[in-house]
Design an enzyme around this catalytic site. Structure first.
Site, short mmCIF file in Angstrom:
data_model
loop_
_atom_site.label_atom_id
_atom_site.label_comp_id
_atom_site.label_asym_id
_atom_site.label_seq_id
_atom_site.Cartn_x
_atom_site.Cartn_y
_atom_site.Cartn_z
CB CYS A 17 -1.00 -0.02 1.15
SG CYS A 17 -2.34 1.18 0.96
CG HIS A 111 -3.58 -3.70 2.82
ND1 HIS A 111 -2.68 -3.29 3.77
CD2 HIS A 111 -4.10 -2.56 2.27
CE1 HIS A 111 -2.67 -1.97 3.82
NE2 HIS A 111 -3.51 -1.51 2.91
CD GLU A 113 -1.26 -6.48 4.90
OE1 GLU A 113 -1.65 -5.40 5.38
OE2 GLU A 113 -0.90 -6.62 3.71
#
Length: 131
Positions: A17, A111, A113
């Site tokens: 990001c 993102h 993750e």
């Protein structure tokens, strides 16, 4: 300074990001200060598709269009020196970029993750083990 140190040392680097945005600016690129449609409700991740660029590191990792968790209102405008786009949103926003060369340097606007698709995260770990 941290990005420049990682690049100088050959440390594998994944910008997530704002990390993609910082990588881009560190290499002389610019940002679009506000775009619509890449963030849902404030504080909540939205999703949108990204299309990989064939022949790139990201395109080789994820060759198909995928839906990614996203929450941003800024984006890459002009790419920094040496960076290549490796995925786009449907509106043409650069969603991933990478620095070709001997070291693994990838930035994604979303993102990974926060997703069940672990290919990008696994690729970072693999690059780190090899470094």
């Amino acid at each position: 300074a941290l990005i420049r140190a990682a690049l100088a040392s050959g440390t594998p680097l994944l910008g997530i990001c704002r990390g993609l945005q910082l990588l881009n600016v560190a290499l002389g690129g610019t940002l679009t200060q506000h775009i619509d449609g890449h963030a849902a409700t404030p504080g909540v991740f939205g999703r949108h598709p990204v299309k990989p660029v064939p022949g790139t590191v990201y395109g080789d990792l994820v060759p198909e269009e995928t839906s990614v968790p996203t929450y941003h209102h800024q984006a890459v405008d002009r790419l920094g020196e040496g960076l290549l786009p490796s995925a786009y949103a449907p509106d043409g926003t650069i969603e991933a970029a990478e620095l070709p060369g001997p070291h693994w340097v990838v930035g994604v606007q979303w993102h990974p993750e926060m997703d069940e698709d672990l290919r990008v995260m696994r690729a970072l770990v693999t690059a780190a083990v090899r470094a």
